[in-house]
Write a protein that holds these residues in place. Structure first.
Motif, PDB file in Angstrom:
ATOM      1  N   LEU A  18       0.839  -1.200   0.000  1.00  0.00           N
ATOM      2  CA  LEU A  18       0.000   0.000   0.000  1.00  0.00           C
ATOM      3  C   LEU A  18       0.870   1.244   0.000  1.00  0.00           C
ATOM      4  CD1 LEU A  18      -2.574  -1.027   2.753  1.00  0.00           C
ATOM      5  CD2 LEU A  18      -2.902  -1.088   0.286  1.00  0.00           C
ATOM      6  N   ASN A  19       0.291   2.350  -0.421  1.00  0.00           N
ATOM      7  CA  ASN A  19       1.021   3.607  -0.423  1.00  0.00           C
ATOM      8  C   ASN A  19       0.891   4.266   0.952  1.00  0.00           C
ATOM      9  OD1 ASN A  19       2.357   5.935  -1.074  1.00  0.00           O
ATOM     10  ND2 ASN A  19       0.700   6.791  -2.306  1.00  0.00           N
ATOM     11  N   VAL A  20       1.715   3.888   1.874  1.00  0.00           N
ATOM     12  CA  VAL A  20       1.707   4.471   3.221  1.00  0.00           C
ATOM     13  C   VAL A  20       3.042   5.153   3.491  1.00  0.00           C
ATOM     14  CG1 VAL A  20      -0.049   2.999   4.246  1.00  0.00           C
ATOM     15  CG2 VAL A  20       2.316   2.237   4.236  1.00  0.00           C
ATOM     16  N   GLY A  21       3.614   5.709   2.424  1.00  0.00           N
ATOM     17  CA  GLY A  21       4.887   6.400   2.578  1.00  0.00           C
ATOM     18  C   GLY A  21       5.942   5.429   3.056  1.00  0.00           C
ATOM     19  N   ASN A  22       6.797   5.905   3.875  1.00  0.00           N
ATOM     20  CA  ASN A  22       7.851   5.040   4.414  1.00  0.00           C
ATOM     21  C   ASN A  22       7.552   4.683   5.867  1.00  0.00           C
ATOM     22  OD1 ASN A  22       8.271   7.560   5.442  1.00  0.00           O
ATOM     23  ND2 ASN A  22      10.432   7.704   4.887  1.00  0.00           N
ATOM     24  N   LEU A  23       6.277   4.572   6.190  1.00  0.00           N
ATOM     25  CA  LEU A  23       5.860   4.261   7.556  1.00  0.00           C
ATOM     26  C   LEU A  23       6.483   2.965   8.050  1.00  0.00           C
ATOM     27  CD1 LEU A  23       4.103   4.705  10.083  1.00  0.00           C
ATOM     28  CD2 LEU A  23       2.283   3.468   8.887  1.00  0.00           C
ATOM     29  N   GLY A  24       6.380   1.907   7.262  1.00  0.00           N
ATOM     30  CA  GLY A  24       6.897   0.609   7.684  1.00  0.00           C
ATOM     31  C   GLY A  24       8.384   0.636   7.961  1.00  0.00           C
ATOM     32  N   GLU A  25       9.129   1.230   7.033  1.00  0.00           N
ATOM     33  CA  GLU A  25      10.582   1.339   7.220  1.00  0.00           C
ATOM     34  C   GLU A  25      10.905   2.156   8.466  1.00  0.00           C
ATOM     35  OE1 GLU A  25      12.253   3.026   3.673  1.00  0.00           O
ATOM     36  OE2 GLU A  25      11.199   1.582   2.402  1.00  0.00           O
ATOM     37  N   TYR A  26      10.173   3.246   8.652  1.00  0.00           N
ATOM     38  CA  TYR A  26      10.395   4.106   9.812  1.00  0.00           C
ATOM     39  C   TYR A  26      10.089   3.349  11.110  1.00  0.00           C
ATOM     40  CZ  TYR A  26      10.039   8.074  12.977  1.00  0.00           C
ATOM     41  OH  TYR A  26      10.202   8.946  14.035  1.00  0.00           O
ATOM     42  N   LEU A  27       8.982   2.622  11.126  1.00  0.00           N
ATOM     43  CA  LEU A  27       8.640   1.844  12.321  1.00  0.00           C
ATOM     44  C   LEU A  27       9.711   0.802  12.630  1.00  0.00           C
ATOM     45  CD1 LEU A  27       4.799   1.183  12.108  1.00  0.00           C
ATOM     46  CD2 LEU A  27       6.042   2.498  13.817  1.00  0.00           C
ATOM     47  N   ARG A  28      10.167   0.110  11.588  1.00  0.00           N
ATOM     48  CA  ARG A  28      11.219  -0.897  11.787  1.00  0.00           C
ATOM     49  C   ARG A  28      12.476  -0.244  12.374  1.00  0.00           C
ATOM     50  NH1 ARG A  28      11.437  -3.141   6.938  1.00  0.00           N
ATOM     51  NH2 ARG A  28      10.019  -4.803   7.526  1.00  0.00           N
ATOM     52  N   GLU A  29      12.847   0.907  11.820  1.00  0.00           N
ATOM     53  CA  GLU A  29      14.038   1.616  12.312  1.00  0.00           C
ATOM     54  C   GLU A  29      13.862   2.032  13.773  1.00  0.00           C
ATOM     55  OE1 GLU A  29      15.931   5.988  11.527  1.00  0.00           O
ATOM     56  OE2 GLU A  29      15.337   4.848   9.756  1.00  0.00           O
ATOM     57  N   GLN A  30      12.682   2.566  14.113  1.00  0.00           N
ATOM     58  CA  GLN A  30      12.432   2.989  15.493  1.00  0.00           C
ATOM     59  C   GLN A  30      12.417   1.796  16.447  1.00  0.00           C
ATOM     60  OE1 GLN A  30      12.316   6.256  16.541  1.00  0.00           O
ATOM     61  NE2 GLN A  30      12.978   6.533  14.421  1.00  0.00           N
ATOM     62  N   ARG A  31      11.851   0.697  15.987  1.00  0.00           N
ATOM     63  CA  ARG A  31      11.807  -0.522  16.810  1.00  0.00           C
ATOM     64  C   ARG A  31      13.219  -1.023  17.082  1.00  0.00           C
ATOM     65  NH1 ARG A  31      12.130  -5.625  15.353  1.00  0.00           N
ATOM     66  NH2 ARG A  31      11.615  -5.306  13.156  1.00  0.00           N
ATOM     67  N   ARG A  32      14.036  -1.031  16.039  1.00  0.00           N
ATOM     68  CA  ARG A  32      15.422  -1.491  16.210  1.00  0.00           C
ATOM     69  C   ARG A  32      16.216  -0.544  17.100  1.00  0.00           C
ATOM     70  NH1 ARG A  32      16.274  -3.635  10.007  1.00  0.00           N
ATOM     71  NH2 ARG A  32      15.210  -5.613  10.330  1.00  0.00           N
ATOM     72  N   ASN A  33      16.001   0.759  16.940  1.00  0.00           N
ATOM     73  CA  ASN A  33      16.671   1.737  17.810  1.00  0.00           C
ATOM     74  C   ASN A  33      16.285   1.540  19.277  1.00  0.00           C
ATOM     75  OD1 ASN A  33      18.011   2.936  15.677  1.00  0.00           O
ATOM     76  ND2 ASN A  33      16.556   4.623  15.472  1.00  0.00           N
ATOM     77  N   ALA A  34      15.038   1.129  19.491  1.00  0.00           N
ATOM     78  CA  ALA A  34      14.559   0.870  20.855  1.00  0.00           C
ATOM     79  C   ALA A  34      14.990  -0.514  21.344  1.00  0.00           C
ATOM     80  CB  ALA A  34      13.040   0.991  20.898  1.00  0.00           C
ATOM     81  N   GLN A  35      15.675  -1.247  20.473  1.00  0.00           N
ATOM     82  CA  GLN A  35      16.158  -2.595  20.777  1.00  0.00           C
ATOM     83  C   GLN A  35      15.020  -3.523  21.198  1.00  0.00           C
ATOM     84  OE1 GLN A  35      19.372  -1.871  23.557  1.00  0.00           O
ATOM     85  NE2 GLN A  35      20.791  -1.468  21.868  1.00  0.00           N
ATOM     86  N   LEU A  36      13.935  -3.469  20.398  1.00  0.00           N
ATOM     87  CA  LEU A  36      12.781  -4.325  20.644  1.00  0.00           C
ATOM     88  C   LEU A  36      12.612  -5.286  19.477  1.00  0.00           C
ATOM     89  CD1 LEU A  36      10.146  -1.652  21.783  1.00  0.00           C
ATOM     90  CD2 LEU A  36      11.291  -3.327  23.247  1.00  0.00           C
ATOM     91  N   SER A  37      12.238  -6.501  19.788  1.00  0.00           N
ATOM     92  CA  SER A  37      11.890  -7.445  18.728  1.00  0.00           C
ATOM     93  C   SER A  37      10.491  -7.094  18.228  1.00  0.00           C
ATOM     94  CB  SER A  37      11.910  -8.875  19.268  1.00  0.00           C
ATOM     95  OG  SER A  37      10.815  -9.075  20.151  1.00  0.00           O
ATOM     96  N   LEU A  38      10.141  -7.628  17.100  1.00  0.00           N
ATOM     97  CA  LEU A  38       8.807  -7.406  16.557  1.00  0.00           C
ATOM     98  C   LEU A  38       7.752  -7.881  17.558  1.00  0.00           C
ATOM     99  CD1 LEU A  38       7.467  -6.384  13.924  1.00  0.00           C
ATOM    100  CD2 LEU A  38       7.404  -8.749  13.167  1.00  0.00           C
TER     101      LEU A  38
ATOM    102  N   THR B  42       4.065  12.109  14.440  1.00  0.00           N
ATOM    103  CA  THR B  42       5.066  11.757  13.436  1.00  0.00           C
ATOM    104  C   THR B  42       4.610  10.537  12.649  1.00  0.00           C
ATOM    105  OG1 THR B  42       6.857  12.662  14.780  1.00  0.00           O
ATOM    106  CG2 THR B  42       7.478  11.066  13.100  1.00  0.00           C
ATOM    107  N   LEU B  43       4.046   9.566  13.336  1.00  0.00           N
ATOM    108  CA  LEU B  43       3.540   8.379  12.648  1.00  0.00           C
ATOM    109  C   LEU B  43       2.333   8.730  11.783  1.00  0.00           C
ATOM    110  CD1 LEU B  43       3.848   5.537  15.335  1.00  0.00           C
ATOM    111  CD2 LEU B  43       5.451   6.212  13.544  1.00  0.00           C
ATOM    112  N   TYR B  44       1.485   9.626  12.267  1.00  0.00           N
ATOM    113  CA  TYR B  44       0.321  10.044  11.477  1.00  0.00           C
ATOM    114  C   TYR B  44       0.763  10.685  10.164  1.00  0.00           C
ATOM    115  CZ  TYR B  44      -2.407   9.605  15.845  1.00  0.00           C
ATOM    116  OH  TYR B  44      -3.007   9.165  16.998  1.00  0.00           O
ATOM    117  N   VAL B  45       1.804  11.515  10.229  1.00  0.00           N
ATOM    118  CA  VAL B  45       2.317  12.159   9.013  1.00  0.00           C
ATOM    119  C   VAL B  45       2.850  11.106   8.060  1.00  0.00           C
ATOM    120  CG1 VAL B  45       4.135  13.668   8.100  1.00  0.00           C
ATOM    121  CG2 VAL B  45       2.809  14.389  10.087  1.00  0.00           C
TER     122      VAL B  45
END
Length: 162
Positions: free
Chosen positions: A4-24, A66-69
């Motif tokens: 879907l066209n949701v911008g780079n939301l998924g990539e951003y979430l993955r990056e934030q999750r990894r920065n927080a050192q959390l597994s999926l 930020t996620l809404y944007v």
């Protein structure tokens, strides 16, 4: 399933999750969503609701706006305006009345500079122009304390001679 066209939301979430050192799985548990659903969001296969984004943002300790944007729910200008308002309302060093007056001034500057009047300007957090004018006139009498009370010395002999 097509992306879907949701911008780079998924990539951003993955990056934030990894920065927080959390597994999926850890993030999914903390946000109260299923592991497969979060995985699909990260891969761009699902467009989450604003509620889900808010839960994920809270779990990641990041701004929901930020996620809404990034998801296309909110535009960048609205986010900046919301964040400005949130910072003012969260400031513990000024009282509620001062916050309301500051928000009124902020909105009047935005109008003066040609920006649209925000839908948020009409909510109960704003004061009317007449009461704002009363506050401005009241400050002409002398300095005020943080709570808006008169900071001038009460005894005339405490005033320095001019």
């Amino acid at each position: 399933m097509a992306s879907l066209n949701v911008g780079n939301l998924g990539e951003y979430l993955r990056e934030q999750r990894r920065n927080a050192q959390l597994s999926l799985r850890q993030l999914a548990d903390a946000a109260g969503v299923s592991n497969p659903y979060l995985s699909q969001i990260e891969r761009g296969l699902r467009k989450p609701s604003a509620e889900v984004l808010q839960q994920v943002a809270k779990a990641l300790r990041i701004s929901a706006e930020t996620l809404y944007v990034r998801a296309g729910i909110l535009d960048e200008k609205e986010r900046d305006e919301l964040e400005t308002r949130a910072v003012i309302l969260a400031d513990p060093s000024i009282n509620e009345r001062q916050k309301q007056v500051l928000l009124q001034i902020y909105e009047s500057f935005r109008r003066e500079n040609g920006f649209e009047v925000s839908e948020y300007a009409d909510d109960a957090s704003f004061v009317d122009e007449a009461s704002y004018a009363d506050d401005v006139d009241a400050t002409a009498d002398g300095p005020r304390t943080a709570d808006g009370s008169d900071a001038s010395p009460k005894d005339p002999k405490d005033h320095p001679s001019s």
